[in-house]
Write a protein that holds these residues in place. Structure first.
Motif, PDB file in Angstrom:
ATOM      1  N   GLU A   1       0.856  -1.180   0.000  1.00  0.00           N
ATOM      2  CA  GLU A   1       0.000   0.000   0.000  1.00  0.00           C
ATOM      3  C   GLU A   1       0.892   1.229   0.000  1.00  0.00           C
ATOM      4  O   GLU A   1       1.759   1.383   0.866  1.00  0.00           O
ATOM      5  CB  GLU A   1      -0.910   0.015   1.228  1.00  0.00           C
ATOM      6  N   HIS A   2       0.694   2.089  -0.979  1.00  0.00           N
ATOM      7  CA  HIS A   2       1.530   3.275  -1.114  1.00  0.00           C
ATOM      8  C   HIS A   2       0.778   4.500  -0.611  1.00  0.00           C
ATOM      9  O   HIS A   2      -0.293   4.832  -1.118  1.00  0.00           O
ATOM     10  CB  HIS A   2       1.920   3.481  -2.583  1.00  0.00           C
ATOM     11  N   LEU A   3       1.346   5.176   0.391  1.00  0.00           N
ATOM     12  CA  LEU A   3       0.815   6.450   0.862  1.00  0.00           C
ATOM     13  C   LEU A   3       1.777   7.551   0.443  1.00  0.00           C
ATOM     14  O   LEU A   3       2.875   7.675   0.996  1.00  0.00           O
ATOM     15  CB  LEU A   3       0.635   6.453   2.381  1.00  0.00           C
ATOM     16  N   ARG A   4       1.393   8.315  -0.564  1.00  0.00           N
ATOM     17  CA  ARG A   4       2.200   9.444  -1.006  1.00  0.00           C
ATOM     18  C   ARG A   4       1.860  10.623  -0.101  1.00  0.00           C
ATOM     19  O   ARG A   4       0.760  11.138  -0.117  1.00  0.00           O
ATOM     20  CB  ARG A   4       1.884   9.765  -2.463  1.00  0.00           C
ATOM     21  N   TYR A   5       2.863  11.058   0.711  1.00  0.00           N
ATOM     22  CA  TYR A   5       2.600  12.071   1.731  1.00  0.00           C
ATOM     23  C   TYR A   5       3.304  13.378   1.371  1.00  0.00           C
ATOM     24  O   TYR A   5       3.263  13.804   0.225  1.00  0.00           O
ATOM     25  CB  TYR A   5       3.016  11.524   3.099  1.00  0.00           C
ATOM     26  N   LYS A   6       3.981  13.988   2.310  1.00  0.00           N
ATOM     27  CA  LYS A   6       4.576  15.305   2.123  1.00  0.00           C
ATOM     28  C   LYS A   6       6.074  15.200   1.880  1.00  0.00           C
ATOM     29  O   LYS A   6       6.717  14.222   2.231  1.00  0.00           O
ATOM     30  CB  LYS A   6       4.337  16.182   3.358  1.00  0.00           C
ATOM     31  N   ARG A   7       6.618  16.239   1.271  1.00  0.00           N
ATOM     32  CA  ARG A   7       8.060  16.353   1.110  1.00  0.00           C
ATOM     33  C   ARG A   7       8.681  16.618   2.477  1.00  0.00           C
ATOM     34  O   ARG A   7       8.067  17.264   3.338  1.00  0.00           O
ATOM     35  CB  ARG A   7       8.370  17.513   0.171  1.00  0.00           C
ATOM     36  N   GLY A   8       9.892  16.133   2.689  1.00  0.00           N
ATOM     37  CA  GLY A   8      10.571  16.332   3.965  1.00  0.00           C
ATOM     38  C   GLY A   8      10.692  15.021   4.710  1.00  0.00           C
ATOM     39  O   GLY A   8       9.690  14.378   5.016  1.00  0.00           O
ATOM     40  N   TYR A   9      11.939  14.597   4.995  1.00  0.00           N
ATOM     41  CA  TYR A   9      12.141  13.286   5.595  1.00  0.00           C
ATOM     42  C   TYR A   9      11.501  13.165   6.971  1.00  0.00           C
ATOM     43  O   TYR A   9      11.014  12.102   7.357  1.00  0.00           O
ATOM     44  CB  TYR A   9      13.629  12.929   5.650  1.00  0.00           C
ATOM     45  N   LYS A  10      11.450  14.271   7.714  1.00  0.00           N
ATOM     46  CA  LYS A  10      10.807  14.200   9.020  1.00  0.00           C
ATOM     47  C   LYS A  10       9.301  13.978   8.862  1.00  0.00           C
ATOM     48  O   LYS A  10       8.691  13.243   9.649  1.00  0.00           O
ATOM     49  CB  LYS A  10      11.082  15.467   9.827  1.00  0.00           C
TER      50      LYS A  10
END
Length: 512
Positions: free
Chosen positions: A327-336
Protein backbone atom coordinates in the motif's frame (compact mmCIF):
# COMPACT_ATOMS: atom_id res chain seq x y z
CA UNK A 1 11.15 3.89 19.76
CA UNK A 2 10.76 6.97 17.62
CA UNK A 3 12.75 7.66 14.51
CA UNK A 4 15.94 9.54 13.90
CA UNK A 5 14.43 12.41 11.97
CA UNK A 6 15.00 15.73 13.66
CA UNK A 7 15.13 19.41 12.94
CA UNK A 8 18.50 21.07 12.53
CA UNK A 9 19.35 23.80 15.00
CA UNK A 10 21.81 26.53 14.17
CA UNK A 11 22.38 29.92 15.70
CA UNK A 12 20.10 31.05 12.88
CA UNK A 13 17.33 30.59 15.40
CA UNK A 14 19.13 32.90 17.80
CA UNK A 15 19.79 35.50 15.12
CA UNK A 16 16.22 35.39 13.77
CA UNK A 17 17.51 34.33 10.37
CA UNK A 18 15.72 32.17 7.79
CA UNK A 19 18.94 30.40 6.84
CA UNK A 20 18.69 26.63 7.22
CA UNK A 21 22.39 26.43 8.10
CA UNK A 22 24.72 29.18 9.17
CA UNK A 23 27.83 30.39 7.37
CA UNK A 24 30.89 29.45 9.41
CA UNK A 25 33.79 29.56 6.94
CA UNK A 26 34.75 32.58 4.81
CA UNK A 27 35.55 32.34 1.13
CA UNK A 28 32.19 32.39 -0.64
CA UNK A 29 31.36 35.75 -2.21
CA UNK A 30 28.28 37.36 -0.70
CA UNK A 31 28.12 34.97 2.26
CA UNK A 32 29.54 36.58 5.37
CA UNK A 33 30.34 34.45 8.41
CA UNK A 34 27.40 34.64 10.83
CA UNK A 35 27.88 31.73 13.20
CA UNK A 36 29.64 32.48 16.47
CA UNK A 37 31.20 29.90 18.74
CA UNK A 38 29.48 31.62 21.66
CA UNK A 39 26.13 30.80 20.10
CA UNK A 40 27.18 27.15 19.85
CA UNK A 41 28.21 27.20 23.52
CA UNK A 42 24.85 28.70 24.50
CA UNK A 43 23.02 25.96 22.62
CA UNK A 44 25.13 23.37 24.44
CA UNK A 45 24.10 24.82 27.78
CA UNK A 46 20.49 24.90 26.69
CA UNK A 47 20.62 21.25 25.62
CA UNK A 48 22.06 20.25 28.98
CA UNK A 49 19.28 22.05 30.87
CA UNK A 50 16.58 20.72 28.54
CA UNK A 51 17.92 17.17 28.83
CA UNK A 52 18.15 17.45 32.60
CA UNK A 53 14.51 18.42 32.80
CA UNK A 54 13.47 15.67 30.37
CA UNK A 55 15.35 12.88 32.14
CA UNK A 56 14.94 14.08 35.72
CA UNK A 57 18.70 13.83 36.20
CA UNK A 58 20.97 16.64 37.37
CA UNK A 59 23.30 17.92 34.66
CA UNK A 60 26.22 16.41 36.58
CA UNK A 61 24.74 12.94 35.94
CA UNK A 62 24.15 13.38 32.23
CA UNK A 63 26.12 11.53 29.56
CA UNK A 64 26.12 13.36 26.22
CA UNK A 65 27.82 12.15 23.04
CA UNK A 66 29.13 14.57 20.41
CA UNK A 67 30.34 13.95 16.87
CA UNK A 68 30.79 15.69 13.53
CA UNK A 69 31.11 15.15 9.81
CA UNK A 70 34.08 16.14 7.64
CA UNK A 71 33.34 19.87 7.44
CA UNK A 72 36.23 22.25 8.08
CA UNK A 73 34.36 23.99 10.87
CA UNK A 74 33.32 20.77 12.61
CA UNK A 75 36.23 20.33 15.05
CA UNK A 76 35.97 23.89 16.41
CA UNK A 77 32.21 23.74 16.88
CA UNK A 78 32.38 20.30 18.47
CA UNK A 79 35.14 21.44 20.81
CA UNK A 80 33.35 24.56 22.04
CA UNK A 81 30.09 22.66 22.36
CA UNK A 82 31.75 19.87 24.34
CA UNK A 83 33.68 22.27 26.57
CA UNK A 84 30.45 24.07 27.43
CA UNK A 85 28.81 20.77 28.41
CA UNK A 86 31.82 19.75 30.51
CA UNK A 87 31.84 23.14 32.23
CA UNK A 88 28.28 22.48 33.36
CA UNK A 89 29.35 19.16 34.92
CA UNK A 90 28.24 16.69 32.24
CA UNK A 91 30.20 13.67 31.02
CA UNK A 92 30.96 14.22 27.34
CA UNK A 93 31.72 11.33 24.98
CA UNK A 94 33.96 12.60 22.19
CA UNK A 95 33.03 10.51 19.15
CA UNK A 96 35.17 12.44 16.66
CA UNK A 97 34.14 12.02 13.05
CA UNK A 98 30.92 10.06 12.87
CA UNK A 99 27.74 9.64 10.89
CA UNK A 100 24.40 11.11 11.92
CA UNK A 101 22.75 7.68 12.39
CA UNK A 102 25.69 6.54 14.51
CA UNK A 103 25.25 9.57 16.75
CA UNK A 104 21.66 8.56 17.38
CA UNK A 105 22.83 5.02 18.16
CA UNK A 106 25.11 6.42 20.89
CA UNK A 107 21.90 6.62 22.90
CA UNK A 108 21.06 2.98 22.11
CA UNK A 109 24.35 1.08 22.39
CA UNK A 110 24.71 -0.29 25.91
CA UNK A 111 28.43 0.49 25.92
CA UNK A 112 27.60 4.21 25.88
CA UNK A 113 23.91 4.56 26.76
CA UNK A 114 24.06 8.33 26.40
CA UNK A 115 21.21 10.46 27.68
CA UNK A 116 21.49 12.61 24.56
CA UNK A 117 23.72 13.22 21.58
CA UNK A 118 24.59 15.89 19.04
CA UNK A 119 25.85 15.77 15.47
CA UNK A 120 27.64 18.74 13.92
CA UNK A 121 26.64 18.66 10.25
CA UNK A 122 25.10 20.60 7.39
CA UNK A 123 24.24 17.50 5.35
CA UNK A 124 25.17 17.96 1.67
CA UNK A 125 25.36 21.76 1.73
CA UNK A 126 28.50 23.75 0.75
CA UNK A 127 31.68 23.60 2.80
CA UNK A 128 31.10 26.99 4.44
CA UNK A 129 27.87 25.94 6.22
CA UNK A 130 27.23 23.99 9.40
CA UNK A 131 24.52 23.20 11.94
CA UNK A 132 23.63 20.91 14.85
CA UNK A 133 21.28 17.92 15.15
CA UNK A 134 20.09 16.86 18.61
CA UNK A 135 18.94 13.39 19.70
CA UNK A 136 17.67 11.42 22.65
CA UNK A 137 16.89 7.70 22.78
CA UNK A 138 13.35 8.57 21.63
CA UNK A 139 14.66 10.13 18.42
CA UNK A 140 15.50 13.50 16.99
CA UNK A 141 14.19 16.69 18.53
CA UNK A 142 11.23 18.25 16.75
CA UNK A 143 10.13 21.83 16.32
CA UNK A 144 8.62 22.27 19.79
CA UNK A 145 11.77 20.87 21.42
CA UNK A 146 13.95 23.13 19.30
CA UNK A 147 11.85 26.13 20.25
CA UNK A 148 12.40 25.30 23.91
CA UNK A 149 16.15 24.94 23.34
CA UNK A 150 16.40 28.29 21.61
CA UNK A 151 14.43 29.99 24.38
CA UNK A 152 16.80 28.56 26.99
CA UNK A 153 19.85 29.59 24.95
CA UNK A 154 18.57 33.14 24.69
CA UNK A 155 17.43 33.61 28.26
CA UNK A 156 19.47 31.44 30.61
CA UNK A 157 22.84 31.96 32.24
CA UNK A 158 24.83 28.75 32.44
CA UNK A 159 26.62 28.10 35.70
CA UNK A 160 30.14 26.67 35.53
CA UNK A 161 30.85 23.84 37.97
CA UNK A 162 33.59 21.28 38.52
CA UNK A 163 33.26 17.58 37.93
CA UNK A 164 32.52 17.41 34.23
CA UNK A 165 34.68 15.14 32.08
CA UNK A 166 35.66 14.08 28.56
CA UNK A 167 35.71 10.45 27.47
CA UNK A 168 37.12 9.42 24.09
CA UNK A 169 34.78 6.95 22.45
CA UNK A 170 35.16 4.86 19.30
CA UNK A 171 31.47 5.05 18.52
CA UNK A 172 32.06 4.20 14.88
CA UNK A 173 33.51 0.80 15.76
CA UNK A 174 30.37 -0.04 17.71
CA UNK A 175 28.26 1.17 14.81
CA UNK A 176 30.32 -0.70 12.19
CA UNK A 177 30.14 -3.88 14.28
CA UNK A 178 26.35 -3.43 14.28
CA UNK A 179 26.36 -3.21 10.46
CA UNK A 180 28.72 -6.17 10.05
CA UNK A 181 26.49 -8.27 12.31
CA UNK A 182 23.48 -7.27 10.23
CA UNK A 183 25.23 -8.56 7.10
CA UNK A 184 26.39 -11.77 8.76
CA UNK A 185 22.94 -12.48 10.16
CA UNK A 186 21.34 -11.71 6.81
CA UNK A 187 23.63 -14.12 4.98
CA UNK A 188 23.77 -16.75 7.73
CA UNK A 189 27.57 -16.72 7.96
CA UNK A 190 30.11 -15.51 10.51
CA UNK A 191 32.65 -12.74 10.05
CA UNK A 192 35.40 -15.36 9.90
CA UNK A 193 33.65 -16.94 6.92
CA UNK A 194 33.94 -13.68 4.94
CA UNK A 195 30.32 -13.68 3.77
CA UNK A 196 30.90 -10.99 1.13
CA UNK A 197 33.69 -12.84 -0.65
CA UNK A 198 33.09 -12.65 -4.39
CA UNK A 199 30.96 -9.49 -4.21
CA UNK A 200 32.45 -6.38 -5.81
CA UNK A 201 31.12 -3.07 -4.40
CA UNK A 202 32.33 0.41 -5.40
CA UNK A 203 31.57 3.07 -2.79
CA UNK A 204 31.62 6.86 -3.31
CA UNK A 205 31.74 8.77 -0.02
CA UNK A 206 32.11 12.20 -1.63
CA UNK A 207 34.87 13.10 0.88
CA UNK A 208 32.26 13.13 3.64
CA UNK A 209 32.09 10.93 6.72
CA UNK A 210 31.14 7.71 4.88
CA UNK A 211 34.58 6.35 4.00
CA UNK A 212 34.36 4.00 6.99
CA UNK A 213 31.89 1.83 5.11
CA UNK A 214 34.63 0.35 2.93
CA UNK A 215 37.40 -0.21 5.46
CA UNK A 216 35.31 -1.06 8.52
CA UNK A 217 32.25 -2.83 7.10
CA UNK A 218 32.70 -4.27 3.60
CA UNK A 219 36.37 -5.22 3.39
CA UNK A 220 36.49 -7.04 6.78
CA UNK A 221 33.71 -9.27 5.44
CA UNK A 222 35.64 -10.11 2.27
CA UNK A 223 34.11 -7.67 -0.25
CA UNK A 224 36.17 -6.47 -3.21
CA UNK A 225 35.98 -2.67 -3.07
CA UNK A 226 38.11 -1.74 -6.09
CA UNK A 227 36.78 1.38 -7.75
CA UNK A 228 35.71 2.98 -4.48
CA UNK A 229 36.54 6.66 -4.45
CA UNK A 230 36.64 9.86 -2.41
CA UNK A 231 36.77 7.92 0.85
CA UNK A 232 39.12 10.34 2.58
CA UNK A 233 37.48 13.11 4.56
CA UNK A 234 37.96 16.55 3.02
CA UNK A 235 35.65 19.32 4.11
CA UNK A 236 36.24 21.31 0.93
CA UNK A 237 34.51 18.53 -1.04
CA UNK A 238 36.93 18.86 -3.98
CA UNK A 239 35.47 16.17 -6.26
CA UNK A 240 31.70 16.58 -6.25
CA UNK A 241 28.85 17.37 -3.89
CA UNK A 242 28.36 14.54 -1.38
CA UNK A 243 24.73 14.26 -2.42
CA UNK A 244 22.87 11.36 -4.09
CA UNK A 245 20.48 13.90 -5.65
CA UNK A 246 23.31 15.69 -7.46
CA UNK A 247 23.67 14.64 -11.13
CA UNK A 248 27.44 15.05 -11.15
CA UNK A 249 27.78 12.93 -8.02
CA UNK A 250 25.59 10.17 -9.43
CA UNK A 251 27.50 10.20 -12.71
CA UNK A 252 30.77 9.86 -10.78
CA UNK A 253 29.67 6.70 -8.97
CA UNK A 254 28.05 5.26 -12.11
CA UNK A 255 31.35 5.72 -13.95
CA UNK A 256 33.25 4.12 -11.08
CA UNK A 257 31.05 1.02 -11.28
CA UNK A 258 31.49 0.70 -15.04
CA UNK A 259 35.25 1.29 -14.98
CA UNK A 260 35.91 -1.13 -12.12
CA UNK A 261 33.44 -3.78 -13.25
CA UNK A 262 31.68 -3.75 -9.89
CA UNK A 263 28.51 -5.68 -9.12
CA UNK A 264 27.09 -2.76 -7.20
CA UNK A 265 27.73 0.90 -6.45
CA UNK A 266 26.83 2.84 -3.30
CA UNK A 267 26.93 6.60 -2.76
CA UNK A 268 26.41 8.49 0.51
CA UNK A 269 25.77 12.08 1.45
CA UNK A 270 28.10 13.90 3.84
CA UNK A 271 26.72 12.64 7.16
CA UNK A 272 25.56 9.25 5.80
CA UNK A 273 21.87 9.50 6.55
CA UNK A 274 21.12 9.20 2.82
CA UNK A 275 22.22 6.76 0.13
CA UNK A 276 21.59 5.70 -3.46
CA UNK A 277 22.85 2.74 -5.47
CA UNK A 278 24.09 1.78 -8.94
CA UNK A 279 23.51 -1.54 -10.69
CA UNK A 280 26.19 -3.57 -12.46
CA UNK A 281 25.35 -1.89 -15.77
CA UNK A 282 26.18 1.51 -14.34
CA UNK A 283 22.54 2.58 -14.10
CA UNK A 284 21.62 4.79 -11.17
CA UNK A 285 19.17 3.46 -8.61
CA UNK A 286 18.04 6.74 -7.12
CA UNK A 287 14.89 8.81 -6.65
CA UNK A 288 11.88 6.59 -7.47
CA UNK A 289 14.12 3.57 -8.06
CA UNK A 290 15.75 3.71 -4.61
CA UNK A 291 12.27 3.99 -3.10
CA UNK A 292 11.19 0.88 -5.02
CA UNK A 293 14.29 -1.09 -4.02
CA UNK A 294 14.08 -0.10 -0.34
CA UNK A 295 10.39 -1.04 -0.34
CA UNK A 296 11.14 -4.49 -1.77
CA UNK A 297 13.68 -5.06 1.00
CA UNK A 298 11.65 -3.66 3.89
CA UNK A 299 8.35 -5.29 2.90
CA UNK A 300 9.77 -8.80 2.48
CA UNK A 301 7.57 -10.99 4.66
CA UNK A 302 5.03 -8.20 5.19
CA UNK A 303 2.23 -8.63 2.63
CA UNK A 304 0.12 -5.52 2.33
CA UNK A 305 2.69 -3.37 4.13
CA UNK A 306 2.35 0.40 3.94
CA UNK A 307 5.13 2.40 2.28
CA UNK A 308 5.12 6.13 3.06
CA UNK A 309 6.88 8.34 0.52
CA UNK A 310 7.22 12.03 -0.16
CA UNK A 311 4.89 13.92 -2.48
CA UNK A 312 6.93 13.90 -5.70
CA UNK A 313 7.03 10.15 -6.33
CA UNK A 314 5.96 9.01 -9.78
CA UNK A 315 2.85 7.32 -11.09
CA UNK A 316 5.05 4.42 -12.16
CA UNK A 317 6.33 3.93 -8.62
CA UNK A 318 2.78 3.89 -7.29
CA UNK A 319 1.88 1.21 -9.84
CA UNK A 320 4.99 -0.82 -8.97
CA UNK A 321 4.32 -0.78 -5.23
CA UNK A 322 0.65 -1.70 -5.56
CA UNK A 323 1.43 -4.42 -8.12
CA UNK A 324 3.88 -5.87 -5.60
CA UNK A 325 1.12 -6.07 -2.99
CA UNK A 326 2.08 -3.00 -0.98
CA UNK A 327 0.00 0.00 0.00
CA UNK A 328 1.53 3.27 -1.11
CA UNK A 329 0.82 6.45 0.86
CA UNK A 330 2.20 9.44 -1.01
CA UNK A 331 2.60 12.07 1.73
CA UNK A 332 4.58 15.30 2.12
CA UNK A 333 8.06 16.35 1.11
CA UNK A 334 10.57 16.33 3.97
CA UNK A 335 12.14 13.29 5.60
CA UNK A 336 10.81 14.20 9.02
CA UNK A 337 7.30 14.39 7.62
CA UNK A 338 7.41 10.91 6.09
CA UNK A 339 9.00 9.36 9.18
CA UNK A 340 6.49 10.98 11.52
CA UNK A 341 3.69 9.69 9.29
CA UNK A 342 5.13 6.18 9.40
CA UNK A 343 5.29 6.31 13.18
CA UNK A 344 1.72 7.56 13.31
CA UNK A 345 0.47 4.72 11.11
CA UNK A 346 2.18 2.09 13.23
CA UNK A 347 0.72 3.63 16.37
CA UNK A 348 -2.67 3.14 14.72
CA UNK A 349 -1.92 -0.54 14.14
CA UNK A 350 -1.05 -0.21 10.43
CA UNK A 351 1.88 -2.29 9.16
CA UNK A 352 4.14 0.53 7.93
CA UNK A 353 7.61 -0.88 7.34
CA UNK A 354 9.27 2.00 5.48
CA UNK A 355 9.15 5.79 5.36
CA UNK A 356 11.29 7.17 2.56
CA UNK A 357 12.00 10.31 0.57
CA UNK A 358 13.19 10.30 -3.04
CA UNK A 359 16.26 12.18 -1.75
CA UNK A 360 17.53 8.88 -0.29
CA UNK A 361 16.36 9.32 3.31
CA UNK A 362 15.15 5.78 4.03
CA UNK A 363 13.84 4.84 7.47
CA UNK A 364 13.02 1.17 8.06
CA UNK A 365 10.94 0.12 11.03
CA UNK A 366 13.31 -2.80 11.64
CA UNK A 367 16.08 -0.25 12.31
CA UNK A 368 14.38 2.11 14.80
CA UNK A 369 12.84 4.08 11.92
CA UNK A 370 16.22 5.74 11.41
CA UNK A 371 16.89 7.47 8.13
CA UNK A 372 20.19 5.65 7.91
CA UNK A 373 22.06 5.59 4.59
CA UNK A 374 24.58 3.00 5.74
CA UNK A 375 21.83 0.67 6.97
CA UNK A 376 20.02 1.00 3.64
CA UNK A 377 23.31 0.24 1.88
CA UNK A 378 23.80 -2.77 4.15
CA UNK A 379 20.40 -4.20 3.27
CA UNK A 380 21.17 -3.66 -0.43
CA UNK A 381 24.57 -5.36 -0.06
CA UNK A 382 22.94 -8.39 1.60
CA UNK A 383 20.47 -8.71 -1.25
CA UNK A 384 23.19 -8.21 -3.86
CA UNK A 385 25.24 -11.02 -2.33
CA UNK A 386 22.23 -13.33 -2.34
CA UNK A 387 21.39 -12.48 -5.93
CA UNK A 388 24.96 -12.92 -7.12
CA UNK A 389 24.81 -16.52 -5.90
CA UNK A 390 21.85 -16.88 -8.28
CA UNK A 391 23.78 -15.09 -11.07
CA UNK A 392 21.45 -12.09 -10.88
CA UNK A 393 22.02 -8.40 -10.21
CA UNK A 394 20.32 -6.02 -7.82
CA UNK A 395 18.38 -4.55 -10.74
CA UNK A 396 16.31 -7.75 -10.91
CA UNK A 397 14.44 -6.58 -7.78
CA UNK A 398 12.92 -3.62 -9.61
CA UNK A 399 12.95 -4.73 -13.23
CA UNK A 400 9.22 -4.06 -13.63
CA UNK A 401 9.47 -0.47 -12.40
CA UNK A 402 8.48 1.87 -15.21
CA UNK A 403 9.93 5.32 -15.82
CA UNK A 404 8.37 8.51 -17.18
CA UNK A 405 9.41 9.47 -20.70
CA UNK A 406 10.15 13.05 -19.63
CA UNK A 407 10.59 14.71 -16.25
CA UNK A 408 11.69 18.10 -14.96
CA UNK A 409 11.78 20.18 -11.79
CA UNK A 410 11.51 23.96 -11.65
CA UNK A 411 11.99 26.24 -8.64
CA UNK A 412 9.84 29.32 -9.09
CA UNK A 413 10.83 32.33 -6.94
CA UNK A 414 8.20 34.07 -4.83
CA UNK A 415 8.60 37.84 -4.95
CA UNK A 416 5.97 38.70 -2.35
CA UNK A 417 7.38 39.96 0.95
CA UNK A 418 4.93 37.79 2.89
CA UNK A 419 5.53 34.83 0.61
CA UNK A 420 3.86 31.97 2.51
CA UNK A 421 0.27 33.31 2.31
CA UNK A 422 0.86 34.25 -1.31
CA UNK A 423 1.99 30.72 -2.14
CA UNK A 424 -1.00 29.26 -0.32
CA UNK A 425 -3.29 31.46 -2.39
CA UNK A 426 -1.67 30.11 -5.57
CA UNK A 427 -2.32 26.56 -4.40
CA UNK A 428 -5.90 27.27 -3.31
CA UNK A 429 -6.73 29.05 -6.58
CA UNK A 430 -5.28 26.26 -8.75
CA UNK A 431 -7.11 23.65 -6.71
CA UNK A 432 -10.44 25.42 -7.10
CA UNK A 433 -9.90 26.05 -10.81
CA UNK A 434 -9.13 22.41 -11.63
CA UNK A 435 -11.81 21.16 -9.25
CA UNK A 436 -14.45 23.10 -11.18
CA UNK A 437 -13.83 20.76 -14.12
CA UNK A 438 -13.69 23.46 -16.81
CA UNK A 439 -10.13 22.65 -17.93
CA UNK A 440 -10.16 19.88 -20.56
CA UNK A 441 -7.92 16.92 -19.78
CA UNK A 442 -6.99 18.08 -16.26
CA UNK A 443 -8.13 16.58 -12.96
CA UNK A 444 -6.97 16.77 -9.36
CA UNK A 445 -4.96 13.72 -8.37
CA UNK A 446 -6.23 12.59 -4.96
CA UNK A 447 -5.50 11.92 -2.20
CA UNK A 448 -2.88 14.63 -2.00
CA UNK A 449 -1.35 16.05 1.17
CA UNK A 450 0.85 18.86 -0.14
CA UNK A 451 0.38 21.63 -2.67
CA UNK A 452 -1.77 20.72 -5.65
CA UNK A 453 -1.20 17.66 -7.84
CA UNK A 454 -2.84 17.73 -11.29
CA UNK A 455 -3.19 14.78 -13.66
CA UNK A 456 -3.13 15.41 -17.45
CA UNK A 457 -4.71 12.93 -19.85
CA UNK A 458 -3.41 11.92 -23.30
CA UNK A 459 -4.90 15.02 -24.91
CA UNK A 460 -2.82 17.52 -22.95
CA UNK A 461 0.46 15.96 -21.84
CA UNK A 462 -0.21 12.47 -20.47
CA UNK A 463 1.37 12.99 -17.08
CA UNK A 464 1.12 15.02 -13.89
CA UNK A 465 2.49 18.01 -12.03
CA UNK A 466 2.86 18.95 -8.41
CA UNK A 467 3.38 22.53 -7.28
CA UNK A 468 3.95 23.19 -3.59
CA UNK A 469 5.52 25.58 -1.11
CA UNK A 470 9.19 25.09 -0.27
CA UNK A 471 9.86 23.84 3.23
CA UNK A 472 12.29 26.68 3.93
CA UNK A 473 12.69 29.18 1.09
CA UNK A 474 10.59 31.79 -0.80
CA UNK A 475 10.10 29.35 -3.67
CA UNK A 476 7.45 27.13 -5.18
CA UNK A 477 9.01 23.89 -6.47
CA UNK A 478 7.21 22.47 -9.50
CA UNK A 479 7.66 18.84 -10.55
CA UNK A 480 6.39 17.62 -13.92
CA UNK A 481 6.42 14.14 -15.44
CA UNK A 482 5.03 12.95 -18.76
CA UNK A 483 4.59 9.51 -20.29
CA UNK A 484 5.02 10.68 -23.88
CA UNK A 485 7.63 12.52 -25.91
CA UNK A 486 6.73 16.19 -26.05
CA UNK A 487 4.28 15.91 -23.18
CA UNK A 488 6.48 17.93 -20.85
CA UNK A 489 6.17 21.01 -23.06
CA UNK A 490 2.39 20.66 -23.18
CA UNK A 491 2.15 20.49 -19.38
CA UNK A 492 4.59 23.39 -19.00
CA UNK A 493 2.47 25.54 -21.31
CA UNK A 494 -0.69 24.66 -19.41
CA UNK A 495 0.68 25.50 -15.98
CA UNK A 496 2.40 28.65 -17.28
CA UNK A 497 -1.00 29.88 -18.46
CA UNK A 498 -2.62 29.06 -15.12
CA UNK A 499 0.14 30.86 -13.20
CA UNK A 500 0.21 33.96 -15.43
CA UNK A 501 -2.17 36.01 -13.21
CA UNK A 502 0.15 35.66 -10.20
CA UNK A 503 2.56 38.57 -10.68
CA UNK A 504 4.48 37.85 -7.48
CA UNK A 505 5.39 34.33 -8.63
CA UNK A 506 8.23 34.34 -11.17
CA UNK A 507 7.25 31.64 -13.66
CA UNK A 508 9.58 32.85 -16.41
CA UNK A 509 11.52 29.56 -16.35
CA UNK A 510 8.46 27.81 -17.77
CA UNK A 511 8.64 29.93 -20.92
CA UNK A 512 12.33 29.36 -21.59
Amino acid sequence: MAGLACDIVTPAALLYSNDAYMVVVPGVEGEAVNLTLQAAADLAGAFALWLSEKTGKPVSSLKIAAGRDSRLSGPAIQQIFSEALKAMGATVYDCGMASTPAMFMANVFEEIAADGSVMITASHLPFNRNGIKFFTREGGLGKSDIKALVKLAEEESFETVSGGSFTCCDLMELYCAHLRKTICDGLGRSEAEKPLSGLHVAVDAGNGAGGFYVSRVLEPLGADCRGSQFLDSDGTFPNHQPNPENKEAMQAVCSAVIESGADLGIIFDTDVDRAAAVDSNGKAIDRNAIVALAAMLAADGHPGAVIVTDSITSTQLHTFLTDMGMEHLRYKRGYKNVIDKGLELNAQGRDCVLAIETSGHAAMRENFFLDDGAYLATRIVIKAAQLKAEEKGIESCIQTLGEPVEAAEFRLPLLAEDFAPYAQNVIDTLTKTVEEGTLPGMTLELPNYEGVRIAFDETCGNGWLLIRMSLHDPLMPLNIESNEAGGLEKIKAAIASLLAPFDKLDSGKLKA
